[in-house]
Design a protein around this motif. Structure first.
Motif, mmCIF file in Angstrom:
data_model
loop_
_atom_site.group_PDB
_atom_site.id
_atom_site.type_symbol
_atom_site.label_atom_id
_atom_site.label_comp_id
_atom_site.label_asym_id
_atom_site.label_seq_id
_atom_site.Cartn_x
_atom_site.Cartn_y
_atom_site.Cartn_z
ATOM 1 N N TRP A 41 0.691 -1.349 0.128
ATOM 2 C CA TRP A 41 -0.014 -0.086 -0.293
ATOM 3 C C TRP A 41 0.894 1.132 -0.038
ATOM 4 C CZ3 TRP A 41 1.184 3.065 4.083
ATOM 5 C CH2 TRP A 41 1.548 2.527 5.331
ATOM 6 N N VAL A 42 2.097 1.109 0.176
ATOM 7 C CA VAL A 42 2.905 2.388 0.368
ATOM 8 C C VAL A 42 3.409 2.801 -1.003
ATOM 9 C CG1 VAL A 42 5.136 3.197 0.828
ATOM 10 C CG2 VAL A 42 4.282 1.487 2.245
ATOM 11 N N VAL A 43 2.893 4.232 -1.315
ATOM 12 C CA VAL A 43 2.873 4.772 -2.791
ATOM 13 C C VAL A 43 4.197 5.472 -2.809
ATOM 14 C CG1 VAL A 43 1.653 6.443 -4.230
ATOM 15 C CG2 VAL A 43 0.283 5.107 -2.813
ATOM 16 N N THR A 44 4.817 5.151 -3.593
ATOM 17 C CA THR A 44 6.363 5.551 -3.778
ATOM 18 C C THR A 44 6.573 6.322 -5.219
ATOM 19 O OG1 THR A 44 7.089 3.590 -4.886
ATOM 20 C CG2 THR A 44 7.446 3.617 -2.478
ATOM 21 N N GLU A 45 5.620 6.510 -6.052
ATOM 22 C CA GLU A 45 5.482 7.092 -7.246
ATOM 23 C C GLU A 45 5.805 8.488 -7.281
ATOM 24 O OE1 GLU A 45 2.768 3.429 -7.976
ATOM 25 O OE2 GLU A 45 3.369 4.811 -6.469
ATOM 26 N N LEU A 46 6.686 9.125 -8.102
ATOM 27 C CA LEU A 46 7.110 10.515 -7.987
ATOM 28 C C LEU A 46 5.902 11.288 -8.485
ATOM 29 C CD1 LEU A 46 10.926 10.570 -8.981
ATOM 30 C CD2 LEU A 46 9.633 10.318 -6.428
ATOM 31 N N ALA A 47 4.939 10.838 -9.147
ATOM 32 C CA ALA A 47 3.688 11.604 -9.783
ATOM 33 C C ALA A 47 2.911 11.594 -8.601
ATOM 34 C CB ALA A 47 3.427 10.836 -10.926
ATOM 35 N N ALA A 48 2.916 11.124 -7.507
ATOM 36 C CA ALA A 48 1.904 11.126 -6.341
ATOM 37 C C ALA A 48 1.557 12.440 -5.770
ATOM 38 C CB ALA A 48 2.035 9.943 -5.451
ATOM 39 N N VAL A 49 0.504 12.867 -5.362
ATOM 40 C CA VAL A 49 0.196 14.139 -4.530
ATOM 41 C C VAL A 49 -0.227 13.736 -3.450
ATOM 42 C CG1 VAL A 49 -0.030 15.356 -6.745
ATOM 43 C CG2 VAL A 49 -1.977 14.407 -5.772
ATOM 44 N N ASP A 50 -0.058 14.572 -2.359
ATOM 45 C CA ASP A 50 -0.506 14.369 -0.983
ATOM 46 C C ASP A 50 -1.638 15.477 -0.685
ATOM 47 O OD1 ASP A 50 1.465 12.803 -0.502
ATOM 48 O OD2 ASP A 50 2.657 14.130 0.482
ATOM 49 N N THR A 51 -2.764 15.109 -0.068
ATOM 50 C CA THR A 51 -3.804 15.893 0.172
ATOM 51 C C THR A 51 -4.136 15.605 1.592
ATOM 52 O OG1 THR A 51 -4.985 15.326 -1.977
ATOM 53 C CG2 THR A 51 -6.294 16.253 -0.407
ATOM 54 N N GLU A 52 -4.221 16.999 2.459
ATOM 55 C CA GLU A 52 -4.490 16.697 3.758
ATOM 56 C C GLU A 52 -5.892 16.925 3.918
ATOM 57 O OE1 GLU A 52 -3.754 19.772 7.423
ATOM 58 O OE2 GLU A 52 -1.903 18.848 6.428
ATOM 59 N N LEU A 53 -6.527 15.864 4.849
ATOM 60 C CA LEU A 53 -8.008 15.519 5.101
ATOM 61 C C LEU A 53 -8.373 15.901 6.565
ATOM 62 C CD1 LEU A 53 -8.047 12.142 3.288
ATOM 63 C CD2 LEU A 53 -8.775 14.414 2.391
ATOM 64 N N GLY A 54 -7.520 16.564 7.296
ATOM 65 C CA GLY A 54 -7.979 17.035 8.453
ATOM 66 C C GLY A 54 -6.893 16.395 9.639
ATOM 67 N N MET A 55 -7.467 16.825 10.866
ATOM 68 C CA MET A 55 -6.617 16.432 12.019
ATOM 69 C C MET A 55 -7.236 15.238 12.634
ATOM 70 S SD MET A 55 -5.398 18.962 15.313
ATOM 71 C CE MET A 55 -4.356 19.908 14.468
ATOM 72 N N VAL A 56 -6.368 14.120 13.108
ATOM 73 C CA VAL A 56 -6.710 13.255 13.720
ATOM 74 C C VAL A 56 -6.844 13.428 15.247
ATOM 75 C CG1 VAL A 56 -6.313 10.723 14.333
ATOM 76 C CG2 VAL A 56 -5.907 11.715 11.838
ATOM 77 N N LYS A 57 -5.553 13.919 15.702
ATOM 78 C CA LYS A 57 -5.465 14.297 17.341
ATOM 79 C C LYS A 57 -4.344 15.315 17.455
ATOM 80 C CE LYS A 57 -2.036 11.101 19.003
ATOM 81 N NZ LYS A 57 -1.645 10.235 20.142
ATOM 82 N N THR A 58 -4.364 15.978 18.662
ATOM 83 C CA THR A 58 -3.497 16.881 18.883
ATOM 84 C C THR A 58 -2.708 16.300 20.277
ATOM 85 O OG1 THR A 58 -4.995 18.251 20.475
ATOM 86 C CG2 THR A 58 -4.740 18.906 18.185
ATOM 87 N N GLY A 59 -1.593 16.946 20.495
ATOM 88 C CA GLY A 59 -0.636 16.293 21.665
ATOM 89 C C GLY A 59 0.062 17.284 22.098
ATOM 90 N N LYS A 60 0.923 17.024 23.334
ATOM 91 C CA LYS A 60 1.540 18.246 23.797
ATOM 92 C C LYS A 60 2.820 18.582 23.084
ATOM 93 C CE LYS A 60 0.308 17.157 28.554
ATOM 94 N NZ LYS A 60 0.503 16.692 29.942
ATOM 95 N N GLU A 61 3.250 17.363 22.392
ATOM 96 C CA GLU A 61 4.555 17.713 21.548
ATOM 97 C C GLU A 61 4.333 17.444 19.942
ATOM 98 O OE1 GLU A 61 4.966 14.641 23.969
ATOM 99 O OE2 GLU A 61 6.191 15.531 25.391
ATOM 100 N N ALA A 62 3.278 16.995 19.482
ATOM 101 C CA ALA A 62 2.899 16.608 18.184
ATOM 102 C C ALA A 62 1.306 16.660 17.898
ATOM 103 C CB ALA A 62 3.773 15.586 17.704
ATOM 104 N N ASP A 63 1.187 17.212 16.569
ATOM 105 C CA ASP A 63 0.012 16.741 15.942
ATOM 106 C C ASP A 63 -0.211 15.727 15.055
ATOM 107 O OD1 ASP A 63 -1.111 19.003 17.939
ATOM 108 O OD2 ASP A 63 -0.315 20.485 16.409
ATOM 109 N N VAL A 64 -1.314 15.097 14.942
ATOM 110 C CA VAL A 64 -1.459 14.030 13.889
ATOM 111 C C VAL A 64 -2.219 14.399 12.825
ATOM 112 C CG1 VAL A 64 -1.804 11.575 13.359
ATOM 113 C CG2 VAL A 64 -0.465 12.376 15.575
ATOM 114 N N PHE A 65 -2.034 14.386 11.512
ATOM 115 C CA PHE A 65 -3.071 14.756 10.510
ATOM 116 C C PHE A 65 -3.419 13.552 9.499
ATOM 117 C CE2 PHE A 65 -0.927 18.346 11.871
ATOM 118 C CZ PHE A 65 -1.917 19.581 11.942
ATOM 119 N N LEU A 66 -4.583 13.424 9.105
ATOM 120 C CA LEU A 66 -4.998 12.375 8.124
ATOM 121 C C LEU A 66 -4.505 12.940 6.728
ATOM 122 C CD1 LEU A 66 -6.414 9.818 7.674
ATOM 123 C CD2 LEU A 66 -8.480 11.111 7.208
#
Length: 317
Positions: free
Chosen positions: A82-107
């Motif tokens: 399932w890992v997409v390694t093609e250089l033609a790929a694009v990333d689309t941010e879909l929102g936040m999963v959770k927040t934390g004291k040191e880091a935030d996690v996004f979908l």
């Protein structure tokens, strides 16, 4: 795609919030840690650019960052299909999963436009030195040293430069830990890549974007206590045999997806050889999460049995 997730009920649920380890230094965790030396402001991944920049993709938020990571900054091989390694790929941010004291996690969705080749990932982004909490760093960093003595001294003094180094080391340490643990068979998310202080990893959840619940969120009737305890014990044993403890384990950093237990949040992984407080970290891990199991019917004696078993696996006195 973004609208589909934003309008869905699943997205609203996301948004709220073996072998011997002795005598072979080349097998230790330090050798897996990506190099990080701070130079000026904290290193951060590029902001998602949108479609209004000249070099941006026609759809999505940014081009795939796969080619921006060196071989040691990419997940272990063989990689899942399932890992997409093609250089033609694009990333689309879909929102936040959770927040934390040191880091935030996004979908994040990474896909190749015009094809069905796409996957969901969790993007964990560590905050810079001015926006992070460092109160836990002291104990966890015992036994860790940077290759440059000046960086080690700055970290010990908690100077501005030292905090910068610590911030970078958290991301590098978590990615290195995930790589090592995945390769050892521990139930952790697959680490895809690291760029700066952003870690892309397996999204533990459904294809609709619904994140797997934490162990603490499971109702008694939804949990097979015996099976989950066996899965946990197996992963912790693999960790101990390899010379490590999670360091901050609880029912809040364990996910359960369709009966599969997955351990998350491992930047503070404790080296049981180098850290003088090794056994106390190991015992605390087991008793913290063991309290959740005991409250749901697991005999408390089983918790203490696991403590002793892991201590033996780690060869701790």
């Amino acid at each position: 795609m973004r609208e589909r997730f934003a309008d869905s009920d699943s997205f609203s649920r996301i948004r709220p919030r073996g072998g011997s380890r002795r005598g072979r230094r080349s097998d230790r965790f330090d050798d897996f840690e990506p190099e990080y030396v701070p130079s000026g402001p904290a290193e951060q991944p590029d902001a998602l650019s949108g479609t209004d920049t000249p070099d941006g993709p026609a759809e999505g938020d940014r081009w795939s960052t796969w080619d921006r990571s060196t071989p040691t900054e990419k997940g272990p091989e063989p990689r899942p299909d399932w890992v997409v390694t093609e250089l033609a790929a694009v990333d689309t941010e879909l929102g936040m999963v959770k927040t934390g004291k040191e880091a935030d996690v996004f979908l994040l969705e990474r896909g190749v436009p015009g094809t069905g080749r796409r996957t969901l990932m969790a993007a964990k982004r560590y905050r810079d030195a001015q926006h992070r909490m460092f109160h836990r760093d002291s104990g966890y960093l015992e036994g860790r040293r940077h290759k440059e003595s000046r960086v080690t001294r700055a970290m010990a003094k908690r100077s501005a430069f030292g905090k910068e180094a610590i911030a970078g080391q958290w991301a590098a340490a978590e990615f290195a830990a995930l790589c090592r643990l995945w390769s050892a068979g521990v139930a952790v998310p697959y680490p895809v890549q690291i760029t700066g202080t952003e870690i892309l990893m397996e999204f533990v959840g459904d294809a609709t974007g619904t994140a797997a619940p934490r162990l603490a969120q499971l109702r008694a009737e939804e949990a097979d206590i015996e099976d989950l305890w066996e899965q946990l014990g197996h992963s912790l044993s693999l960790l101990a045999v390899d010379g490590y403890a999670h360091g901050d384990l609880s029912a809040y950093n364990i996910l359960v997806h369709h009966g599969r237990l997955v351990i998350i949040d491992v930047p503070q992984i404790v080296d049981l050889v180098a850290n003088p407080r090794a056994r106390s970290f190991l015992e605390r891990d087991v008793r913290n999460v063991g309290a959740w199991f005991a409250s749901r019917g697991l005999p408390e004696a089983r918790v203490e049995e696991l403590v002793e078993s892991l201590a033996a696996d780690a060869r701790l006195g």
